[in-house]
Design an enzyme around this catalytic site. Sequence first.
Site, mmCIF file in Angstrom:
data_model
loop_
_atom_site.group_PDB
_atom_site.id
_atom_site.type_symbol
_atom_site.label_atom_id
_atom_site.label_comp_id
_atom_site.label_asym_id
_atom_site.label_seq_id
_atom_site.Cartn_x
_atom_site.Cartn_y
_atom_site.Cartn_z
ATOM 1 N N LYS A 25 0.623 -1.109 0.170
ATOM 2 C CA LYS A 25 -0.063 -0.120 0.009
ATOM 3 C C LYS A 25 0.817 1.159 -0.059
ATOM 4 C CE LYS A 25 0.856 1.561 4.524
ATOM 5 N NZ LYS A 25 1.577 2.337 4.701
ATOM 6 N N PRO A 110 8.973 -4.224 0.048
ATOM 7 C CA PRO A 110 10.117 -3.983 0.890
ATOM 8 C C PRO A 110 9.797 -4.230 2.460
ATOM 9 C CG PRO A 110 9.641 -2.013 -0.737
ATOM 10 C CD PRO A 110 8.484 -3.084 -0.985
ATOM 11 N N GLY A 113 9.378 -0.946 5.291
ATOM 12 C CA GLY A 113 9.675 0.260 4.451
ATOM 13 C C GLY A 113 8.364 1.065 4.445
ATOM 14 N N MET A 115 5.101 0.236 3.715
ATOM 15 C CA MET A 115 4.152 -0.216 2.574
ATOM 16 C C MET A 115 3.439 -1.258 2.987
ATOM 17 S SD MET A 115 6.495 0.315 -0.957
ATOM 18 C CE MET A 115 4.870 0.318 -1.706
ATOM 19 N N ALA A 116 3.441 -1.620 4.242
ATOM 20 C CA ALA A 116 2.782 -2.633 4.937
ATOM 21 C C ALA A 116 3.037 -4.129 4.512
ATOM 22 C CB ALA A 116 1.169 -2.572 4.814
ATOM 23 N N GLY A 118 4.749 -6.420 6.174
ATOM 24 C CA GLY A 118 4.145 -7.179 7.435
ATOM 25 C C GLY A 118 2.813 -7.314 7.486
ATOM 26 N N ALA A 120 0.690 -6.899 5.048
ATOM 27 C CA ALA A 120 0.121 -7.853 3.980
ATOM 28 C C ALA A 120 0.327 -9.354 4.302
ATOM 29 C CB ALA A 120 0.738 -7.546 2.827
ATOM 30 N N ASP A 152 -2.925 -1.689 9.941
ATOM 31 C CA ASP A 152 -3.031 -1.846 8.406
ATOM 32 C C ASP A 152 -3.360 -3.263 8.059
ATOM 33 O OD1 ASP A 152 -1.922 0.715 8.289
ATOM 34 O OD2 ASP A 152 -0.001 0.070 7.958
#
Length: 312
Positions: A25, A110, A113, A115-116, A118, A120, A152
């Site tokens: 994300k 990443p 990073g 971008m969530a 973990g 995900a 998240d």
Amino acid sequence: MSGGAEPQGVESGAPRSVTVRVPAKVNVQLAVGAPRPDGFHDLANVFLAVSLYDEVSATPAAELTVTCEGPDADKVPLDRTNLAARAAELLAARHGISPDVHLHIAKDIPVAGGMAGGSADGAGALLACDALWGLESSREELLEICAELGSDVPFSLVGGAALGTGRGEKLTELPVGGGFHWVFAVADGGLSTPAVYGEFDRLTSGVEVPEPTASPVLLDALRTGDTTALAAALANDLQAAALSLRPSLAETLTAGTEAGALAALVSGSGPTTAFLVKDAEAAATVAAALIASGTCRTARAATSPAPGAAVR
């Protein structure tokens, strides 16, 4: 939620693997309120799923185990602190079964990073185990477990675009009228999300922090698919804190905008930086320039919106 795959129950005695693909994300707006008594912050968090994916595979096993491959896999915890493992445990506990499953994570998002990645993996494991164990949980039940796992995680399950309120876990799905092109610059090392929020609190100490609200201009830009309007409305209240902890990120942001990006911001708590660009050609140009600048480890092009977690 199962993407058309027929769930295979544990009781069938026919072991197989279920693989779920789940997106990264970007926060196109992250408005952060003052710290709450529980230590969290109220948010107005406009999530947009992008086409960088992890895949989580669940296979019957004698006990719960986690393995991982891909970039920075060595930085991913393989014990019960991994959100994928916690997802399996929570789902199994709800149904009175033992979480005897091997979870394998193929990383492409990443690590640490912003971008969530973990989160995900938690959503991916939840959906994979639900299918593997033949539980046929409702969407509402899965989202409840996601919210227990982290702020998240619900969005990783849903994908597309959504406004997250509360600490980010209460989702309202948003319409998106077109596709957007992005470049993500991956930094060396990660940034701790709690550390970034702690720095936000330090920087705003003694300052009245307004209630977080979603920008109507930004929501309209998403609804109409207007890239130029979205570029003008991007905002991240955690960016100053991330830059305070990692000043070198300013050079990355400058390199991307000088290469032609319409807008640049730190993705979530960082240290990945996100660049909104006009089209696929511009994405290739900006990615090449970022890599050549030496201000990041690599750069990845992606599009949005992307679908949420789905069985492959």
